[in-house]
Structures are given as structure tokens and as C-alpha cells.
Design a protein around this motif. Structure first.
Motif, short mmCIF file in Angstrom:
data_model
loop_
_atom_site.label_atom_id
_atom_site.label_comp_id
_atom_site.label_asym_id
_atom_site.label_seq_id
_atom_site.Cartn_x
_atom_site.Cartn_y
_atom_site.Cartn_z
N LEU A 1 2.17 -9.48 0.63
CA LEU A 1 2.25 -9.01 -0.76
C LEU A 1 3.67 -9.02 -1.30
N THR B 1 5.02 -8.68 -5.06
CA THR B 1 4.04 -8.00 -5.93
C THR B 1 4.68 -6.72 -6.45
N SER B 2 4.55 -6.50 -7.74
CA SER B 2 5.14 -5.29 -8.32
C SER B 2 4.39 -4.05 -7.85
N ASP C 1 1.30 -3.49 -10.04
CA ASP C 1 0.19 -4.38 -9.72
C ASP C 1 -0.48 -3.97 -8.41
N ALA C 2 0.31 -3.61 -7.41
CA ALA C 2 -0.26 -3.17 -6.14
C ALA C 2 -1.10 -1.91 -6.32
N GLN D 1 2.85 -1.49 -0.44
CA GLN D 1 3.55 -2.27 -1.46
C GLN D 1 3.74 -1.42 -2.72
N ARG E 1 -4.37 -2.84 -8.03
CA ARG E 1 -5.27 -3.50 -7.09
C ARG E 1 -5.83 -2.51 -6.07
#
Length: 85
Positions: free
Chosen positions: A62, A65-66, A69-70, A33, A73
Motif C-alpha cells: 500500500l 496510498t494516502s 484513502d486507506a 497505512q 478503504r
């Protein structure tokens, strides 16, 4: 963030024990992602490719999800696996 993401990719290879399958799927999905975006543009594996299907499904969850952000995380997950939290 990109430097931390690249460092996490190197750090995950130093794990002394193999992560659980769930952790591996999470890492794979977050990596894909963060680097390729949503799975919707990729071809879904056939029903007999169980590993490929599991990986694709984890990535597809996912969607939306940007990349930032991925990547964040992913770094957090690697830090957790290395006991840095």
C-alpha cells in the motif's frame, strides 16, 4: 472520516465469524497505512517470522496510498464484512 474509521475499528470486533486470512491481512494493512503511513520506515520481520512477514508485505503493497484513502478503504472493507454494502 476519522469518526467513521474509529467506528469501523469498533464494528470489526463485533463480527460473528472470523474473516479469512486474506481479509485479516487487508484490514491490518489498511489500518497500518491509515495510521502510520508507508511501511518503508518500519523494520521488516525476519524470514522465520512468517506471520509478521505476511503482515509487513501486505502493508508494504500500500506504499504511496494516502491515509485518507486507506481509512476509507478500511471502512468499506469492514462494511462489506458486516454485510452493509
Amino acid at each position: 472520516m476519522d469518526a467513521r474509521f474509529e467506528q469501523a475499528q469498533a464494528d470489526v470486533k463485533t463480527l460473528t465469524s472470523r474473516p479469512s486470512n486474506d481479509d485479516l491481512l487487508t484490514l491490518y494493512a489498511l489500518f497500518k497505512q491509515g495510521t502510520a503511513g508507508d511501511a518503508s520506515g518500519s523494520k521488516k520481520p525476519g524470514r522465520f517470522d512468517l506471520v509478521g512477514k505476511a503482515k509487513y508485505d501486505a502493508w508494504a503493497k500500500l506504499a504511496g496510498t494516502s491515509a485518507a484513502d486507506a481509512k476509507t478503504r478500511y471502512v468499506d472493507k469492514v462494511d462489506g464484512l458486516l454485510g452493509r454494502r
